[in-house]
Motif scaffolding. Structure first.
Motif, PDB file in Angstrom:
ATOM      1  N   PRO A 283       9.382   7.630 -16.387  1.00 35.34           N
ATOM      2  CA  PRO A 283      10.629   6.758 -16.158  1.00 35.34           C
ATOM      3  C   PRO A 283      11.029   6.020 -15.097  1.00 35.34           C
ATOM      4  CG  PRO A 283      11.303   9.056 -17.759  1.00 35.34           C
ATOM      5  CD  PRO A 283      10.048   8.915 -16.988  1.00 35.34           C
ATOM      6  N   GLU A 284      11.065   5.709 -14.668  1.00 39.99           N
ATOM      7  CA  GLU A 284      11.365   4.918 -13.700  1.00 39.99           C
ATOM      8  C   GLU A 284      12.940   5.781 -12.848  1.00 39.99           C
ATOM      9  OE1 GLU A 284      11.492   0.737 -12.991  1.00 39.99           O
ATOM     10  OE2 GLU A 284       9.318   0.545 -13.265  1.00 39.99           O
ATOM     11  N   ASN A 285      13.336   5.455 -13.835  1.00 38.68           N
ATOM     12  CA  ASN A 285      15.181   6.476 -13.668  1.00 38.68           C
ATOM     13  C   ASN A 285      15.150   7.594 -14.127  1.00 38.68           C
ATOM     14  OD1 ASN A 285      17.971   6.878 -12.480  1.00 38.68           O
ATOM     15  ND2 ASN A 285      19.208   4.744 -13.793  1.00 38.68           N
ATOM     16  N   PRO A 286      15.228   8.725 -13.935  1.00 38.65           N
ATOM     17  CA  PRO A 286      15.252   9.731 -14.389  1.00 38.65           C
ATOM     18  C   PRO A 286      16.818  10.213 -14.854  1.00 38.65           C
ATOM     19  CG  PRO A 286      15.058  10.080 -11.827  1.00 38.65           C
ATOM     20  CD  PRO A 286      14.345   9.061 -12.168  1.00 38.65           C
ATOM     21  N   ASP A 287      17.819   8.970 -14.851  1.00 36.70           N
ATOM     22  CA  ASP A 287      19.315   8.882 -14.762  1.00 36.70           C
ATOM     23  C   ASP A 287      19.728   8.690 -15.922  1.00 36.70           C
ATOM     24  OD1 ASP A 287      19.936  11.261 -12.394  1.00 36.70           O
ATOM     25  OD2 ASP A 287      20.188   9.138 -11.441  1.00 36.70           O
ATOM     26  N   PHE A 288      18.150   7.679 -16.666  1.00 36.32           N
ATOM     27  CA  PHE A 288      18.738   7.222 -17.491  1.00 36.32           C
ATOM     28  C   PHE A 288      17.847   6.389 -18.508  1.00 36.32           C
ATOM     29  CE2 PHE A 288      19.916   2.552 -19.724  1.00 36.32           C
ATOM     30  CZ  PHE A 288      21.045   3.731 -20.995  1.00 36.32           C
ATOM     31  N   TRP A 289      17.160   6.757 -19.302  1.00 39.23           N
ATOM     32  CA  TRP A 289      15.698   6.285 -19.630  1.00 39.23           C
ATOM     33  C   TRP A 289      15.714   6.424 -21.609  1.00 39.23           C
ATOM     34  CZ3 TRP A 289      12.169   9.409 -21.844  1.00 39.23           C
ATOM     35  CH2 TRP A 289      12.776  11.040 -22.153  1.00 39.23           C
ATOM     36  N   SER A 290      15.201   5.617 -22.025  1.00 42.85           N
ATOM     37  CA  SER A 290      15.089   5.133 -23.589  1.00 42.85           C
ATOM     38  C   SER A 290      13.476   4.745 -23.598  1.00 42.85           C
ATOM     39  CB  SER A 290      16.498   4.165 -23.972  1.00 42.85           C
ATOM     40  OG  SER A 290      15.744   3.095 -23.722  1.00 42.85           O
ATOM     41  N   VAL A 291      13.048   5.747 -24.733  1.00 44.13           N
ATOM     42  CA  VAL A 291      11.997   5.025 -25.579  1.00 44.13           C
ATOM     43  C   VAL A 291      12.181   5.227 -27.612  1.00 44.13           C
ATOM     44  CG1 VAL A 291      11.322   7.590 -26.300  1.00 44.13           C
ATOM     45  CG2 VAL A 291       9.515   5.777 -26.176  1.00 44.13           C
ATOM     46  N   ASP A 292      11.835   4.295 -27.956  1.00 41.18           N
ATOM     47  CA  ASP A 292      12.137   3.465 -29.459  1.00 41.18           C
ATOM     48  C   ASP A 292      13.976   4.237 -29.987  1.00 41.18           C
ATOM     49  OD1 ASP A 292       9.564   3.504 -29.465  1.00 41.18           O
ATOM     50  OD2 ASP A 292       9.338   5.419 -30.316  1.00 41.18           O
ATOM     51  N   GLU A 293      14.309   4.463 -29.847  1.00 43.35           N
ATOM     52  CA  GLU A 293      15.711   4.286 -30.777  1.00 43.35           C
ATOM     53  C   GLU A 293      16.348   5.624 -29.982  1.00 43.35           C
ATOM     54  OE1 GLU A 293      16.719   7.157 -34.499  1.00 43.35           O
ATOM     55  OE2 GLU A 293      14.259   6.316 -34.763  1.00 43.35           O
ATOM     56  N   TRP A 294      15.417   6.268 -28.914  1.00 40.78           N
ATOM     57  CA  TRP A 294      16.363   7.636 -28.250  1.00 40.78           C
ATOM     58  C   TRP A 294      16.705   7.243 -26.899  1.00 40.78           C
ATOM     59  CZ3 TRP A 294      17.272  10.634 -32.143  1.00 40.78           C
ATOM     60  CH2 TRP A 294      16.625  10.842 -33.094  1.00 40.78           C
ATOM     61  N   THR A 295      17.995   7.752 -26.541  1.00 36.34           N
ATOM     62  CA  THR A 295      18.592   7.091 -25.383  1.00 36.34           C
ATOM     63  C   THR A 295      19.014   8.222 -24.727  1.00 36.34           C
ATOM     64  OG1 THR A 295      18.982   4.715 -25.633  1.00 36.34           O
ATOM     65  CG2 THR A 295      20.078   5.576 -23.368  1.00 36.34           C
ATOM     66  N   LEU A 296      18.378   8.864 -23.418  1.00 37.81           N
ATOM     67  CA  LEU A 296      19.176   9.920 -23.164  1.00 37.81           C
ATOM     68  C   LEU A 296      19.476   9.166 -21.368  1.00 37.81           C
ATOM     69  CD1 LEU A 296      16.243  12.059 -23.294  1.00 37.81           C
ATOM     70  CD2 LEU A 296      18.158  12.169 -24.572  1.00 37.81           C
ATOM     71  N   GLU A 297      21.080   9.880 -21.057  1.00 39.11           N
ATOM     72  CA  GLU A 297      21.418   9.572 -19.788  1.00 39.11           C
ATOM     73  C   GLU A 297      21.998  11.206 -19.545  1.00 39.11           C
ATOM     74  OE1 GLU A 297      25.331   7.040 -20.327  1.00 39.11           O
ATOM     75  OE2 GLU A 297      25.093   8.305 -22.364  1.00 39.11           O
ATOM     76  N   ASP A 298      22.254  10.546 -17.485  1.00 38.76           N
ATOM     77  CA  ASP A 298      23.103  12.009 -17.004  1.00 38.76           C
ATOM     78  C   ASP A 298      22.291  13.256 -16.974  1.00 38.76           C
ATOM     79  OD1 ASP A 298      24.738  10.105 -16.237  1.00 38.76           O
ATOM     80  OD2 ASP A 298      26.536  11.238 -18.040  1.00 38.76           O
ATOM     81  N   GLU A 299      22.728  14.433 -16.738  1.00 39.89           N
ATOM     82  CA  GLU A 299      22.108  16.038 -17.377  1.00 39.89           C
ATOM     83  C   GLU A 299      20.581  15.783 -18.473  1.00 39.89           C
ATOM     84  OE1 GLU A 299      22.794  20.341 -19.242  1.00 39.89           O
ATOM     85  OE2 GLU A 299      24.765  18.694 -18.754  1.00 39.89           O
ATOM     86  N   TYR A 300      20.812  15.179 -19.415  1.00 45.93           N
ATOM     87  CA  TYR A 300      19.536  15.283 -21.057  1.00 45.93           C
ATOM     88  C   TYR A 300      18.584  14.478 -20.234  1.00 45.93           C
ATOM     89  CZ  TYR A 300      23.053  18.226 -22.805  1.00 45.93           C
ATOM     90  OH  TYR A 300      23.564  19.446 -23.519  1.00 45.93           O
ATOM     91  N   ALA A 301      19.010  13.342 -19.546  1.00 49.99           N
ATOM     92  CA  ALA A 301      18.072  12.492 -19.287  1.00 49.99           C
ATOM     93  C   ALA A 301      16.950  13.226 -18.127  1.00 49.99           C
ATOM     94  CB  ALA A 301      18.246  11.095 -18.974  1.00 49.99           C
ATOM     95  N   ARG A 302      17.853  13.780 -17.441  1.00 51.70           N
ATOM     96  CA  ARG A 302      17.056  14.293 -15.548  1.00 51.70           C
ATOM     97  C   ARG A 302      16.403  16.012 -17.003  1.00 51.70           C
ATOM     98  NH1 ARG A 302      22.090  13.348 -13.579  1.00 51.70           N
ATOM     99  NH2 ARG A 302      23.058  15.407 -14.160  1.00 51.70           N
ATOM    100  N   SER A 303      17.214  16.381 -16.927  1.00 53.67           N
ATOM    101  CA  SER A 303      15.899  17.694 -17.907  1.00 53.67           C
ATOM    102  C   SER A 303      14.905  17.300 -18.859  1.00 53.67           C
ATOM    103  CB  SER A 303      16.943  18.147 -18.605  1.00 53.67           C
ATOM    104  OG  SER A 303      17.705  18.114 -19.703  1.00 53.67           O
ATOM    105  N   GLY A 304      14.832  15.484 -19.521  1.00 54.84           N
ATOM    106  CA  GLY A 304      14.270  15.170 -20.502  1.00 54.84           C
ATOM    107  C   GLY A 304      13.088  14.765 -19.271  1.00 54.84           C
ATOM    108  N   ALA A 305      13.248  13.690 -18.060  1.00 55.08           N
ATOM    109  CA  ALA A 305      12.228  13.786 -17.266  1.00 55.08           C
ATOM    110  C   ALA A 305      11.380  14.594 -16.836  1.00 55.08           C
ATOM    111  CB  ALA A 305      12.675  12.387 -16.581  1.00 55.08           C
ATOM    112  N   ALA A 306      12.044  15.116 -15.805  1.00 50.27           N
ATOM    113  CA  ALA A 306      11.520  16.950 -15.593  1.00 50.27           C
ATOM    114  C   ALA A 306      10.595  17.607 -16.860  1.00 50.27           C
ATOM    115  CB  ALA A 306      12.350  18.163 -15.115  1.00 50.27           C
TER     116      ALA A 306
END
Length: 575
Positions: free
Chosen positions: A381-404
């Motif tokens: 993901p270009e922005n690890p703080d906020f990203w989405s795929v299909d119906e799922w959108t993540l932001e903040d802590e969960y976006a960062r841990s998901g990107a990790a």
């Protein structure tokens, strides 16, 4: 021309609009056989003591209320409950309802009727009344020996009314949970709109006198467009509305003139429906459960004795590792899942769960590329703080841990040492048929791929905890791995010298990859012990009783339907 042997060549080809929504996992041959009523079951279908189709009692109650003027409380009282024999309700044989299905039916009917009463568009309509069903019938051609009557149908509850200068046919399509959660293609909507715009009304009086032949494939008797019931008159406008049975909220699917509906059908659905009648392949998967021609299928793997059960007296069902896990938690919970009762979103879609789905969906996209190639830093993901795929959108802590977690995957990507032209199938369903138990066994591999000539089954898990301890019993902790081992052993997945069952764990500390040898006899014996134990307790159960415990109940997403849950009202059998 149909590829099947026709037992009754005058039987109809009857296609419902929902058949136009397919996926890569849909089997074209199953759909063709399902719509062709000349193809008869080779084995008599067995029925459970409890209702297995959630919408059957729902529709039975609404039929009594809307078309037989039965008071709502009396309509509910006619539903058979645990211990009752099946009852004929408005022409449908309804088996006893499990307490959970009774609870859902009560809520669903009330929410549906409330949506009907509160719809502002209908409040401004005149002469509103229940109507239908409508069928678009294409007569057989006497010039062609193989020509048969074909019918297009649309499932839902029909109404007819006047709105301004328009005569409107409206189809209300109930959704188990909330409206908008089920994927519906333009081809499905176009087919339903076409049926409403041009179809004739079924002569219900004739059908109700002797419904058996029509359910078996005799073409429906239709009223002429000039008949007196308003439902017979062709409309100037058609509407499709989806109604969420959980909350009664509507979602407009289609609203246009009858002429526009016809054009919509020609552009979006005609070719799709034509292809349904000419299957070119078979796809083994969940469609094999109820397929009328599965005995002739070249793709479905036969595995008699897979579950080590010799009892085919029970209704045919699907078993998966998830089925086994749910049943071990609580038989009622497993039954609610089999009925597709809507789970509680707060319990089912926690932030942790959403992150797991997002990571899975992101990797599925990457692993679906052709030719295959290893996942790389540029794929993250270009922005690890906020990203989405299909119906799922993540932001903040969960976006960062998901990107990790996605970044950690790069170290253990299965394509690091796999040839670009190797076969690879993300989210591949593997099926095996155990006729001794009359059970279809299914597993959904996160990735099934071939490496150095041998098939590899990879299971992906995301976790907030650390690595799995060395020496942990992975087959017990993750029963889907045990099932995968047995699918290799049975030949449902061809086993080669380099075949493996891989567990990829993505953790906050990095990736953890574990490899299990499906060719190892001790591993196979351990896998058999686990799978057979799970299946043996599940297979004979026909009570689906809840087994409450603090651990299971505290995290159960079906508590709303549970008869022992304090949140489930005791008076749901009446309004």
């Amino acid at each position: 021309m149909s590829p099947f042997n026709h037992e009754h060549d005058n039987a109809v080809i009857r296609v419902y609009s929902s058949s136009a929504t397919t996926s890569q996992k849909s089997c074209p041959t199953y759909l063709a056989a399902k719509t062709d009523y000349s193809v008869k079951r080779q084995v008599r279908k067995k029925f459970s003591r409890f209702a297995g189709v959630a919408f059957a009692p729902f529709n039975a109650v609404l039929e009594l209320v809307e078309n037989h003027q039965v008071p709502l409380d009396e309509a509910f009282s006619r539903l058979p409950v645990r211990g009752d024999a099946a009852r004929d309700i408005a022409g449908e044989l309804i088996p006893a309802l499990h307490e959970g299905l009774l609870a859902w039916t009560h809520d669903a009917v009330h929410n549906y009727l409330r949506a009907l009463q509160e719809d502002y568009h209908l409040q401004t309509a005149a002469d509103l009344r229940p109507a239908g069903p409508w069928v678009r019938q294409y007569p057989s051609s006497g010039a062609a020996v193989t020509s048969r009557v074909q019918e297009l149908c649309a499932w839902g509850r029909g109404y007819v009314y006047r709105h301004g200068d328009d005569i409107v046919r409206e189809l209300r399509i109930p959704a188990m949970g909330k409206a908008g959660t089920k994927r519906r293609t333009d081809a499905e909507l176009a087919t339903a709109a076409h049926v409403l715009a041009s179809g004739s009304c079924v002569d219900r009086e004739v059908v109700n006198r002797n419904p058996g032949p029509y359910r078996g494939g005799k073409p429906f008797p239709l009223l002429p467009f000039t008949a007196s019931p308003p439902a017979s008159v062709l409309p100037s406008r058609v509407r499709l509305v989806e109604i969420g049975c959980m909350d009664g909220l509507p979602r407009m699917l289609y609203d246009d003139t009858a002429e526009a509906a016809q054009a919509f059908f020609v552009s979006e659905a005609a070719d799709v429906l034509s292809a349904l009648r000419r299957p070119v392949t078979e796809v083994a998967g969940r469609d094999c459960l109820d397929c009328k021609v599965r005995s002739e299928c070249r793709r479905l793997h036969r595995a008699p004795g897979f579950l080590d059960i010799r009892d085919s007296s029970r209704p045919r069902r699907i078993w998966s590792a998830t089925t086994g896990r749910y049943f071990s938690d609580c038989p009622a919970k497993a039954h609610f899942r089999a009925l597709s009762l809507p789970p509680d979103e707060e319990s089912e879609k926690t932030a942790f769960v959403r992150r797991g789905h997002a990571v899975h969906a992101w990797l599925k996209r990457l692993h679906s590329r052709k030719p295959i190639r290893p996942c790389a830093p540029d794929d993250l993901p270009e922005n690890p703080d906020f990203w989405s795929v299909d119906e799922w959108t993540l932001e903040d802590e969960y976006a960062r841990s998901g990107a990790a977690m996605l970044a950690a995957h790069l170290e253990v990507c299965p394509f690091l040492d796999t040839a670009p032209d190797s076969p690879a199938y993300p989210e591949q369903t593997v099926a095996a048929d155990d006729r001794h138990a009359d059970v279809l066994i299914v597993a959904d591999a996160d990735l099934l791929y071939r490496r150095h000539g041998s098939w590899v089954y990879r299971e992906l898990k995301t976790t907030s905890s650390g690595f799995v301890a060395d020496g942990a019993d992975l087959l017990t902790r993750y029963s889907q791995l045990a099932l995968a081992v047995l699918l290799f052993k049975a030949g449902a997945i061809p086993a080669g010298p380099g075949s493996a069952v891989e567990l990829e764990l993505l953790t906050p500390l990095g990736p953890d990859i574990r490899v299990i040898d499906p060719n190892s006899m001790p591993v196979q014996e351990r896998a058999e012990s686990i799978v057979h134990s799970l299946a043996r307790s599940w297979h004979p159960d026909d009570e689906h009783l809840p087994t409450p415990s603090e651990e299971v109940c505290s995290r159960c997403s079906y508590h709303r339907w549970c008869p022992v849950s304090p949140r489930n009202r005791s008076d749901r059998s009446a309004p």
